[in-house]
Enzyme design. Structure first.
Site, PDB file in Angstrom:
ATOM      1  N   SER A  78      42.411  37.102  37.649  1.00  0.00           N
ATOM      2  CA  SER A  78      43.025  38.065  38.568  1.00  0.00           C
ATOM      3  C   SER A  78      44.242  37.425  39.209  1.00  0.00           C
ATOM      4  O   SER A  78      44.138  36.428  39.938  1.00  0.00           O
ATOM      5  CB  SER A  78      42.013  38.470  39.649  1.00  0.00           C
ATOM      6  OG  SER A  78      42.709  38.992  40.767  1.00  0.00           O
ATOM      7  N   HIS A 107      44.043  40.430  34.706  1.00  0.00           N
ATOM      8  CA  HIS A 107      43.544  41.476  35.596  1.00  0.00           C
ATOM      9  C   HIS A 107      44.554  41.656  36.739  1.00  0.00           C
ATOM     10  O   HIS A 107      44.894  40.702  37.444  1.00  0.00           O
ATOM     11  CB  HIS A 107      42.179  41.037  36.144  1.00  0.00           C
ATOM     12  CG  HIS A 107      41.516  42.020  37.035  1.00  0.00           C
ATOM     13  ND1 HIS A 107      40.700  43.032  36.552  1.00  0.00           N
ATOM     14  CD2 HIS A 107      41.519  42.161  38.382  1.00  0.00           C
ATOM     15  CE1 HIS A 107      40.226  43.736  37.566  1.00  0.00           C
ATOM     16  NE2 HIS A 107      40.716  43.231  38.694  1.00  0.00           N
ATOM     17  N   ASP A 161      45.506  43.673  40.189  1.00  0.00           N
ATOM     18  CA  ASP A 161      44.919  44.462  41.276  1.00  0.00           C
ATOM     19  C   ASP A 161      45.982  45.267  42.008  1.00  0.00           C
ATOM     20  O   ASP A 161      46.872  44.706  42.649  1.00  0.00           O
ATOM     21  CB  ASP A 161      44.205  43.519  42.253  1.00  0.00           C
ATOM     22  CG  ASP A 161      42.959  42.917  41.629  1.00  0.00           C
ATOM     23  OD1 ASP A 161      42.072  43.698  41.238  1.00  0.00           O
ATOM     24  OD2 ASP A 161      42.875  41.678  41.506  1.00  0.00           O
ATOM     25  N   MET A 175      46.742  47.918  44.920  1.00  0.00           N
ATOM     26  CA  MET A 175      46.153  48.425  46.172  1.00  0.00           C
ATOM     27  C   MET A 175      47.195  49.222  46.958  1.00  0.00           C
ATOM     28  O   MET A 175      48.371  48.853  46.968  1.00  0.00           O
ATOM     29  CB  MET A 175      45.683  47.247  47.036  1.00  0.00           C
ATOM     30  CG  MET A 175      44.724  46.314  46.311  1.00  0.00           C
ATOM     31  SD  MET A 175      44.092  45.028  47.395  1.00  0.00           S
ATOM     32  CE  MET A 175      43.219  43.984  46.209  1.00  0.00           C
ATOM     33  N   HIS A 189      43.538  47.345  37.597  1.00  0.00           N
ATOM     34  CA  HIS A 189      42.464  47.809  38.481  1.00  0.00           C
ATOM     35  C   HIS A 189      43.103  48.570  39.635  1.00  0.00           C
ATOM     36  O   HIS A 189      43.717  47.973  40.513  1.00  0.00           O
ATOM     37  CB  HIS A 189      41.695  46.566  38.972  1.00  0.00           C
ATOM     38  CG  HIS A 189      40.569  46.861  39.889  1.00  0.00           C
ATOM     39  ND1 HIS A 189      39.871  45.856  40.547  1.00  0.00           N
ATOM     40  CD2 HIS A 189      39.986  48.030  40.274  1.00  0.00           C
ATOM     41  CE1 HIS A 189      38.921  46.397  41.283  1.00  0.00           C
ATOM     42  NE2 HIS A 189      38.975  47.708  41.153  1.00  0.00           N
ATOM     43  N   MET A 233      43.029  50.310  42.844  1.00  0.00           N
ATOM     44  CA  MET A 233      42.311  50.547  44.098  1.00  0.00           C
ATOM     45  C   MET A 233      43.199  51.425  44.970  1.00  0.00           C
ATOM     46  O   MET A 233      43.732  50.997  46.000  1.00  0.00           O
ATOM     47  CB  MET A 233      41.983  49.203  44.768  1.00  0.00           C
ATOM     48  CG  MET A 233      40.850  48.478  44.067  1.00  0.00           C
ATOM     49  SD  MET A 233      40.792  46.725  44.449  1.00  0.00           S
ATOM     50  CE  MET A 233      41.984  46.125  43.255  1.00  0.00           C
ATOM     51  N   MET A 284      32.034  46.144  41.262  1.00  0.00           N
ATOM     52  CA  MET A 284      32.592  45.264  42.294  1.00  0.00           C
ATOM     53  C   MET A 284      31.475  44.388  42.859  1.00  0.00           C
ATOM     54  O   MET A 284      30.423  44.893  43.256  1.00  0.00           O
ATOM     55  CB  MET A 284      33.198  46.084  43.438  1.00  0.00           C
ATOM     56  CG  MET A 284      34.503  46.793  43.140  1.00  0.00           C
ATOM     57  SD  MET A 284      35.889  45.759  42.599  1.00  0.00           S
ATOM     58  CE  MET A 284      35.990  44.471  43.828  1.00  0.00           C
ATOM     59  N   ASP A 287      33.631  41.845  39.164  1.00  0.00           N
ATOM     60  CA  ASP A 287      34.879  41.491  39.830  1.00  0.00           C
ATOM     61  C   ASP A 287      34.618  41.166  41.297  1.00  0.00           C
ATOM     62  O   ASP A 287      34.195  42.027  42.059  1.00  0.00           O
ATOM     63  CB  ASP A 287      35.846  42.684  39.703  1.00  0.00           C
ATOM     64  CG  ASP A 287      37.209  42.391  40.290  1.00  0.00           C
ATOM     65  OD1 ASP A 287      37.494  41.236  40.646  1.00  0.00           O
ATOM     66  OD2 ASP A 287      38.011  43.352  40.381  1.00  0.00           O
TER      67      ASP A 287
HETATM   68  C1  DX5 Z   1      39.371  42.417  44.934  1.00  0.00           C
HETATM   69  C2  DX5 Z   1      39.927  42.383  43.539  1.00  0.00           C
HETATM   70  C3  DX5 Z   1      39.527  41.219  42.722  1.00  0.00           C
HETATM   71  C4  DX5 Z   1      39.854  39.874  43.328  1.00  0.00           C
HETATM   72  C5  DX5 Z   1      39.107  38.800  42.623  1.00  0.00           C
HETATM   73  O1  DX5 Z   1      39.585  43.651  45.487  1.00  0.00           O
HETATM   74  O2  DX5 Z   1      39.544  43.542  42.824  1.00  0.00           O
HETATM   75  O3  DX5 Z   1      40.066  41.326  41.411  1.00  0.00           O
HETATM   76  O4  DX5 Z   1      41.216  39.593  43.272  1.00  0.00           O
HETATM   77  O5  DX5 Z   1      39.403  37.588  43.242  1.00  0.00           O
HETATM   78  P1  DX5 Z   1      38.260  36.520  43.560  1.00  0.00           P
HETATM   79  O6  DX5 Z   1      37.782  36.040  42.227  1.00  0.00           O
HETATM   80  O7  DX5 Z   1      38.956  35.472  44.330  1.00  0.00           O
HETATM   81  O8  DX5 Z   1      37.194  37.214  44.324  1.00  0.00           O
HETATM   82 ZN    ZN Z   2      40.100  43.588  40.660  1.00  0.00          ZN
END
Ligand code: DX5
Ligand code: ZN
Length: 225
Positions: free
Chosen positions: A13, A38, A40, A42, A71, A73, A142, A175
């Site tokens: 990630s 991956h 993220d 947001m 991903h 969010m 999650m 994740d």
């Molecule tokens: C959190 C993300 C994850 C996160 C994972 O909302 O979806 O992908 O970045 O990072 P670690 O492995 O540090 O929890």
């Molecule tokens: Zn994620």
């Protein structure tokens, strides 16, 4: 023999990487042999944090051949399916809690040419996604509250993976807080994608960290058979 069933994919990630060195960071984990990246996304509404959008995804697309696992969010993700696909997303995962009509969103993702994923946050029962399993290629469970990297893994979330596995042949991703200590349990529960941010980018030697994660999951995969 390596079969699809026992190959575990590792997806770093990028949330935990050094964004001033984005290209080098990607190169490092790519050379170390990771499987996917991956990303993220947001929006400050679905989660209390803001990260990257299609512009950054399209720059990432230019510096790697790895599949991009995006991903989302964000609220109303269907509005952004085309933009992320155009930016280079190969996989797009949306949250069931953020979709007014999950079936329509998933079919829009598949229609765009990407693979479709569906995710649940910790408080959402896994059963809520059961009606949509035919429409998804991946389920992302999650294992922390979405929004931030570096949080502690929630072991009780693996029960969701265990309940899902017998009903779903596709990929199951975990994740949040994944590291070499908890990865074996996740794999034994039925997960086959390990998303890891801080366990990889928080280590100086990323190749070693990736190897450690792979080795731990491999032993679990073979022990389970
Ligand atoms: C959190 C993300 C994850 C996160 C994972 O909302 O979806 O992908 O970045 O990072 P670690 O492995 O540090 O929890
Ligand atoms: Zn994620």
């Amino acid at each position: 023999m390596k079969s699809a069933a026992n190959s575990i994919l590792v997806a770093p990630s990028l949330l935990s990487c050094d964004f001033t060195r984005l290209k080098e960071e990607i190169g490092e984990v790519e050379r170390a042999g990771c499987d996917w990246l991956h990303l993220d996304v947001m929006d400050g509404h679905f989660v209390p944090n803001l990260t990257i959008g299609p512009v950054v995804v399209s720059w990432i697309r230019k510096c790697t051949r790895l599949p991009l696992d995006v991903h989302l969010m964000i609220e109303n993700p269907e509005q952004y399916v085309e933009a992320f696909r155009k930016a280079g997303a190969d996989w797009m995962t949306v949250h069931i809690e953020a979709c007014p009509e999950p079936g329509a969103t998933l079919s829009a993702i598949r229609k765009s040419g990407a693979k479709a994923g569906l995710s649940v946050r910790p408080k959402t029962p896994i059963e809520t996604i059961f009606p949509f399993l035919k429409e998804v290629d991946l389920v992302l469970v999650m294992t922390v509250e979405p929004g931030f990297g570096g949080q502690a893994f929630m072991p009780e979330m693996l029960e969701k993976v265990r309940r899902l596995r017998p009903r779903f042949q596709g990929l199951i991703s975990v994740d949040g807080g994944i590291d070499p200590r908890n990865a074996p349990g996740a794999v034994q529960a039925g997960a086959n994608i390990l998303v890891a941010g801080s366990a990889l980018f928080g280590q100086k030697d990323r190749a070693r960290a990736l190897q450690d994660l792979r080795a731990s999951s491999r032993s679990a995969a073979s022990a389970g058979r």
